[in-house]
Design an enzyme around this catalytic site. Structure first.
Site, short mmCIF file in Angstrom:
data_model
loop_
_atom_site.label_atom_id
_atom_site.label_comp_id
_atom_site.label_asym_id
_atom_site.label_seq_id
_atom_site.Cartn_x
_atom_site.Cartn_y
_atom_site.Cartn_z
CD GLU A 39 -3.39 -1.05 1.66
OE1 GLU A 39 -4.04 0.44 2.27
OE2 GLU A 39 -3.87 -2.28 2.22
N GLY A 40 1.73 1.60 -0.86
CA GLY A 40 2.88 2.32 -1.21
C GLY A 40 4.13 1.72 -0.05
#
Length: 380
Positions: A363-364
């Site tokens: 998620e990044g």
């Protein structure tokens, strides 16, 4: 400023803690060893309302706030990050995305079942050549009038092997760049949709992570989320909230490791006294607790901003960046405090250390969080 939790928040936290201790803890080591998906536990989490924490009750959700979500995520993650990431993806990426941006028909058809745990959802953005660079989507969705034809590959997809609903990001018009990207609802079992082998991972081994292949998959136009070209914005907005969930997961992994280390330090003796009485260990515990509390403040601030409907993009990025760093560092310290026992599976901390690493990646990545933060600072 009010740093106290409401009575309702305390009840929610305690309910999540009890579930984690009584349901998740038994068998967690075996599930990790066997890479076993906890299907029955997911069903139970759905019954408790954990799969649709922030979803409006009219769509079958629990109608709780983001702070409640953070509290639940922390308690689950102390014990089993494989279970908590399923909760995070279903809540932050799938349910939130559909509730915020989906049509009423899509909400009635999919969200009502996802929020209760009847369905499990997956978010499909990453590709072999499009991880951090989400604009470089090779998966295509060709507009055929009343439907789209999707071709391509998605990988590292959490819940990939067990989901019923997949939110797929794909390129429709490459000439438009990120404005030519769309988001689609793909159902399990659609012709041409294939699930690849399960990944053999370092950590969160109980969660399903798969490569997905789309070969001439026909998706009805009504399954597109939002207007044409909304897909990239949809992904970025959804991920911003998802980072709060992963930050809370990292916080839970760190605090779970700290609690085990503190308990062990009061039981293990060396040189005639419990090791917590030695300054070397006492100072480690002091540093661990301080770092974890600092991470908690960042996570709670991001959650609070989201609940206040304020901009939380930078706050969620800072929370994830710092909490994941703390999770990695403090699980290493927990292993060190356990000494040789820390290297043994029965003491749980080695698993928490392995689980911590992914919070700096999915998620990044941490590097992407720094881009988000620095752009926010520079652009004001």
């Amino acid at each position: 400023m009010d740093f106290s939790l409401t009575e309702e928040h305390l009840l929610i936290r305690d309910a999540a803690r009890e579930f984690a201790q009584t349901e998740l803890l038994p068998g967690v080591i075996e599930r990790d060893n066997k890479q076993e998906f906890p299907q029955e536990l997911v069903r139970k989490m759905g019954e408790l309302g954990f799969m649709g924490i922030m979803v409006d009750p009219k769509y079958g959700g629990s109608g709780m706030d983001t702070i409640s979500y953070v509290l639940i995520m922390e308690e689950l993650s102390k014990i089993d990050a494989s279970a908590s990431v399923m909760v995070s993806v279903n809540n932050s990426l799938v349910c939130y995305g559909l509730e915020a941006y989906g049509s009423e028909v899509q909400k009635q058809k999919y969200l009502t079942k996802l929020a209760t745990g009847e369905y499990l959802g997956a978010f499909c953005l990453s590709e072999p050549e499009a991880g951090s660079d989400a604009t470089s989507q090779a998966t295509t969705a060709i507009d055929m009038g009343d439907h789209y034809i999707i071709n391509g590959t998605k990988n590292w997809i959490t819940n990939g092997g067990r989901s019923d609903v997949y939110l797929v990001i794909a390129q429709t018009d490459r000439a438009k760049g990120h404005r030519g990207i769309n988001a689609f609802i793909v159902e399990r079992g659609m012709e041409g949709f294939h699930i690849g082998p399960k990944e053999d991972k370092l950590g969160i081994r109980g969660s399903d992570t798969h490569t997905l292949q789309f070969n001439e998959v026909k998706v009805p136009k009504e399954n597109r989320i939002g207007e044409d070209g909304f897909g990239f914005k949809f992904a970025m907005k959804t991920l911003s909230g998802g980072r709060i969930g992963i930050a809370a997961q990292a916080l839970g992994i760190a605090s779970g490791a700290y609690e085990l280390a503190l308990k062990y330090s009061k039981e293990r003796k060396a040189f005639g006294t419990e090791i917590c009485n030695h300054q070397a260990i006492a100072f480690k515990l002091a540093d661990m607790y301080t770092e974890i509390e600092a991470a908690r403040m960042l996570v709670m601030k991001a959650a609070w901003l989201k609940d206040q409907k304020e901009n939380y993009d930078m706050a969620s990025a800072m929370a994830k960046l710092y909490a994941s760093k703390v999770a990695m560092e403090q699980t290493v310290e927990a292993v060190q405090i356990h000494g040789g026992n820390g290297f043994v599976k029965d003491y749980h901390v080695e698993r928490l250390m392995r689980d911590a690493k992914i919070t700096q990646i999915y998620e990044g990545t941490s590097e992407i969080q720094k881009i988000v933060i620095s752009r926010g600072l520079i652009n004001g």
